[in-house]
Design a protein around this motif. Structure first.
Motif, PDB file in Angstrom:
ATOM      1  N   GLU A  34       0.824  -1.210   0.000  1.00 55.38           N
ATOM      2  CA  GLU A  34       0.000   0.000   0.000  1.00 55.38           C
ATOM      3  C   GLU A  34       0.859   1.261   0.000  1.00 55.38           C
ATOM      4  OE1 GLU A  34      -2.436  -0.672   3.433  1.00 55.38           O
ATOM      5  OE2 GLU A  34      -4.054  -1.542   2.236  1.00 55.38           O
ATOM      6  N   ASP A  35       1.954   1.258   0.749  1.00 54.43           N
ATOM      7  CA  ASP A  35       2.864   2.411   0.750  1.00 54.43           C
ATOM      8  C   ASP A  35       3.453   2.649  -0.633  1.00 54.43           C
ATOM      9  OD1 ASP A  35       2.387   2.812   3.439  1.00 54.43           O
ATOM     10  OD2 ASP A  35       4.267   1.861   4.091  1.00 54.43           O
ATOM     11  N   ASN A  36       3.858   1.574  -1.299  1.00 52.10           N
ATOM     12  CA  ASN A  36       4.405   1.700  -2.654  1.00 52.10           C
ATOM     13  C   ASN A  36       3.357   2.245  -3.625  1.00 52.10           C
ATOM     14  OD1 ASN A  36       6.973   0.792  -1.966  1.00 52.10           O
ATOM     15  ND2 ASN A  36       6.488  -1.328  -2.433  1.00 52.10           N
ATOM     16  N   LEU A  37       2.136   1.773  -3.489  1.00 54.01           N
ATOM     17  CA  LEU A  37       1.066   2.262  -4.361  1.00 54.01           C
ATOM     18  C   LEU A  37       0.765   3.736  -4.096  1.00 54.01           C
ATOM     19  CD1 LEU A  37      -1.321  -0.820  -4.394  1.00 54.01           C
ATOM     20  CD2 LEU A  37       0.086   0.027  -6.283  1.00 54.01           C
ATOM     21  N   ASP A  38       0.842   4.153  -2.837  1.00 53.32           N
ATOM     22  CA  ASP A  38       0.650   5.575  -2.507  1.00 53.32           C
ATOM     23  C   ASP A  38       1.736   6.436  -3.156  1.00 53.32           C
ATOM     24  OD1 ASP A  38      -1.607   5.069  -1.008  1.00 53.32           O
ATOM     25  OD2 ASP A  38      -0.537   5.083   0.919  1.00 53.32           O
ATOM     26  N   LEU A  39       2.974   5.965  -3.115  1.00 47.86           N
ATOM     27  CA  LEU A  39       4.073   6.698  -3.756  1.00 47.86           C
ATOM     28  C   LEU A  39       3.855   6.811  -5.271  1.00 47.86           C
ATOM     29  CD1 LEU A  39       7.164   5.180  -1.919  1.00 47.86           C
ATOM     30  CD2 LEU A  39       6.270   7.496  -1.686  1.00 47.86           C
ATOM     31  N   LEU A  40       3.394   5.724  -5.859  1.00 45.92           N
ATOM     32  CA  LEU A  40       3.126   5.741  -7.300  1.00 45.92           C
ATOM     33  C   LEU A  40       1.983   6.686  -7.650  1.00 45.92           C
ATOM     34  CD1 LEU A  40       3.556   1.967  -8.083  1.00 45.92           C
ATOM     35  CD2 LEU A  40       4.854   3.841  -9.089  1.00 45.92           C
ATOM     36  N   GLU A  41       0.963   6.703  -6.810  1.00 43.73           N
ATOM     37  CA  GLU A  41      -0.162   7.607  -7.064  1.00 43.73           C
ATOM     38  C   GLU A  41       0.319   9.059  -7.039  1.00 43.73           C
ATOM     39  OE1 GLU A  41      -3.258  10.361  -6.262  1.00 43.73           O
ATOM     40  OE2 GLU A  41      -1.941   9.709  -4.646  1.00 43.73           O
ATOM     41  N   ARG A  42       1.173   9.399  -6.097  1.00 43.19           N
ATOM     42  CA  ARG A  42       1.711  10.762  -6.025  1.00 43.19           C
ATOM     43  C   ARG A  42       2.586  11.068  -7.234  1.00 43.19           C
ATOM     44  NH1 ARG A  42       1.804   9.628  -0.422  1.00 43.19           N
ATOM     45  NH2 ARG A  42       3.960   8.927  -0.479  1.00 43.19           N
ATOM     46  N   ALA A  43       3.348  10.085  -7.697  1.00 38.37           N
ATOM     47  CA  ALA A  43       4.213  10.289  -8.864  1.00 38.37           C
ATOM     48  C   ALA A  43       3.392  10.509 -10.132  1.00 38.37           C
ATOM     49  CB  ALA A  43       5.149   9.099  -9.041  1.00 38.37           C
ATOM     50  N   CYS A  44       2.201   9.934 -10.178  1.00 37.08           N
ATOM     51  CA  CYS A  44       1.337  10.064 -11.362  1.00 37.08           C
ATOM     52  C   CYS A  44       0.607  11.403 -11.414  1.00 37.08           C
ATOM     53  CB  CYS A  44       0.308   8.935 -11.400  1.00 37.08           C
ATOM     54  SG  CYS A  44       1.012   7.326 -11.772  1.00 37.08           S
ATOM     55  N   ARG A  45       0.517  12.096 -10.316  1.00 37.58           N
ATOM     56  CA  ARG A  45      -0.259  13.341 -10.265  1.00 37.58           C
ATOM     57  C   ARG A  45       0.209  14.376 -11.283  1.00 37.58           C
ATOM     58  NH1 ARG A  45      -0.931  14.282  -3.777  1.00 37.58           N
ATOM     59  NH2 ARG A  45      -2.226  12.446  -3.433  1.00 37.58           N
ATOM     60  N   LYS A  46       1.505  14.434 -11.552  1.00 37.84           N
ATOM     61  CA  LYS A  46       1.990  15.450 -12.484  1.00 37.84           C
ATOM     62  C   LYS A  46       1.526  15.185 -13.913  1.00 37.84           C
ATOM     63  CE  LYS A  46       6.588  13.487 -13.174  1.00 37.84           C
ATOM     64  NZ  LYS A  46       8.018  13.735 -12.997  1.00 37.84           N
ATOM     65  N   TYR A  47       1.022  13.990 -14.185  1.00 42.11           N
ATOM     66  CA  TYR A  47       0.546  13.642 -15.525  1.00 42.11           C
ATOM     67  C   TYR A  47      -0.972  13.685 -15.652  1.00 42.11           C
ATOM     68  CZ  TYR A  47       5.290  11.875 -15.879  1.00 42.11           C
ATOM     69  OH  TYR A  47       6.657  11.769 -15.874  1.00 42.11           O
ATOM     70  N   GLU A  48      -1.703  13.989 -14.591  1.00 42.19           N
ATOM     71  CA  GLU A  48      -3.151  13.847 -14.608  1.00 42.19           C
ATOM     72  C   GLU A  48      -3.863  14.801 -15.559  1.00 42.19           C
ATOM     73  OE1 GLU A  48      -4.936  14.385 -10.794  1.00 42.19           O
ATOM     74  OE2 GLU A  48      -4.069  16.350 -10.517  1.00 42.19           O
ATOM     75  N   ASN A  49      -3.351  15.980 -15.780  1.00 43.07           N
ATOM     76  CA  ASN A  49      -3.997  16.942 -16.674  1.00 43.07           C
ATOM     77  C   ASN A  49      -3.219  17.138 -17.958  1.00 43.07           C
ATOM     78  OD1 ASN A  49      -6.157  17.504 -14.916  1.00 43.07           O
ATOM     79  ND2 ASN A  49      -4.856  18.864 -13.722  1.00 43.07           N
ATOM     80  N   THR A  50      -2.515  16.116 -18.379  1.00 42.55           N
ATOM     81  CA  THR A  50      -1.685  16.184 -19.567  1.00 42.55           C
ATOM     82  C   THR A  50      -2.274  15.342 -20.670  1.00 42.55           C
ATOM     83  OG1 THR A  50       0.220  16.337 -18.086  1.00 42.55           O
ATOM     84  CG2 THR A  50       0.690  15.897 -20.380  1.00 42.55           C
ATOM     85  N   ASP A  51      -2.365  15.916 -21.864  1.00 48.16           N
ATOM     86  CA  ASP A  51      -2.828  15.143 -23.016  1.00 48.16           C
ATOM     87  C   ASP A  51      -1.731  14.195 -23.465  1.00 48.16           C
ATOM     88  OD1 ASP A  51      -5.244  16.475 -23.079  1.00 48.16           O
ATOM     89  OD2 ASP A  51      -4.537  17.982 -24.498  1.00 48.16           O
ATOM     90  N   ASP A  52      -2.114  13.102 -24.102  1.00 52.77           N
ATOM     91  CA  ASP A  52      -1.119  12.158 -24.624  1.00 52.77           C
ATOM     92  C   ASP A  52      -0.155  12.848 -25.590  1.00 52.77           C
ATOM     93  OD1 ASP A  52      -2.199  10.117 -23.166  1.00 52.77           O
ATOM     94  OD2 ASP A  52      -3.368   9.287 -24.809  1.00 52.77           O
ATOM     95  N   ASN A  53      -0.673  13.769 -26.378  1.00 54.02           N
ATOM     96  CA  ASN A  53       0.186  14.454 -27.345  1.00 54.02           C
ATOM     97  C   ASN A  53       1.295  15.242 -26.653  1.00 54.02           C
ATOM     98  OD1 ASN A  53      -1.416  13.516 -29.421  1.00 54.02           O
ATOM     99  ND2 ASN A  53      -2.691  15.354 -29.476  1.00 54.02           N
ATOM    100  N   GLU A  54       1.013  15.802 -25.506  1.00 51.97           N
ATOM    101  CA  GLU A  54       2.023  16.559 -24.776  1.00 51.97           C
ATOM    102  C   GLU A  54       3.095  15.647 -24.186  1.00 51.97           C
ATOM    103  OE1 GLU A  54       0.260  19.105 -21.823  1.00 51.97           O
ATOM    104  OE2 GLU A  54      -1.340  19.699 -23.177  1.00 51.97           O
ATOM    105  N   LEU A  55       2.742  14.429 -23.895  1.00 51.16           N
ATOM    106  CA  LEU A  55       3.691  13.504 -23.288  1.00 51.16           C
ATOM    107  C   LEU A  55       4.727  12.991 -24.281  1.00 51.16           C
ATOM    108  CD1 LEU A  55       1.299  11.317 -21.108  1.00 51.16           C
ATOM    109  CD2 LEU A  55       2.854  13.084 -20.325  1.00 51.16           C
TER     110      LEU A  55
END
Length: 57
Positions: A34-55
């Motif tokens: 669960e701790d590892n999944l929490d860290l991953l969720e936080r790492a994903c936040r910077k991509y949440e409002n990004t279009d695939d084209n921008e990535l």
């Protein structure tokens, strides 16, 4: 954390969960998973409002 690192860690989390379900002696505790999944969720936040084209530019 890069996108590739996130993907790699997500696959690791999947295998950790499988080992946990199978009660493998090498398994991590549920709290560790669960701790590892929490860290991953936080790492994903910077991509949440990004279009695939921008990535992929």
């Amino acid at each position: 954390m890069t996108q590739l690192q996130i993907i790699r860690k997500l696959w690791s989390a999947i295998y950790d969960l499988l080992l946990y379900i199978q009660k493998d002696p090498r398994r991590k505790s549920l709290d560790e998973i669960e701790d590892n999944l929490d860290l991953l969720e936080r790492a994903c936040r910077k991509y949440e409002n990004t279009d695939d084209n921008e990535l992929f530019r």
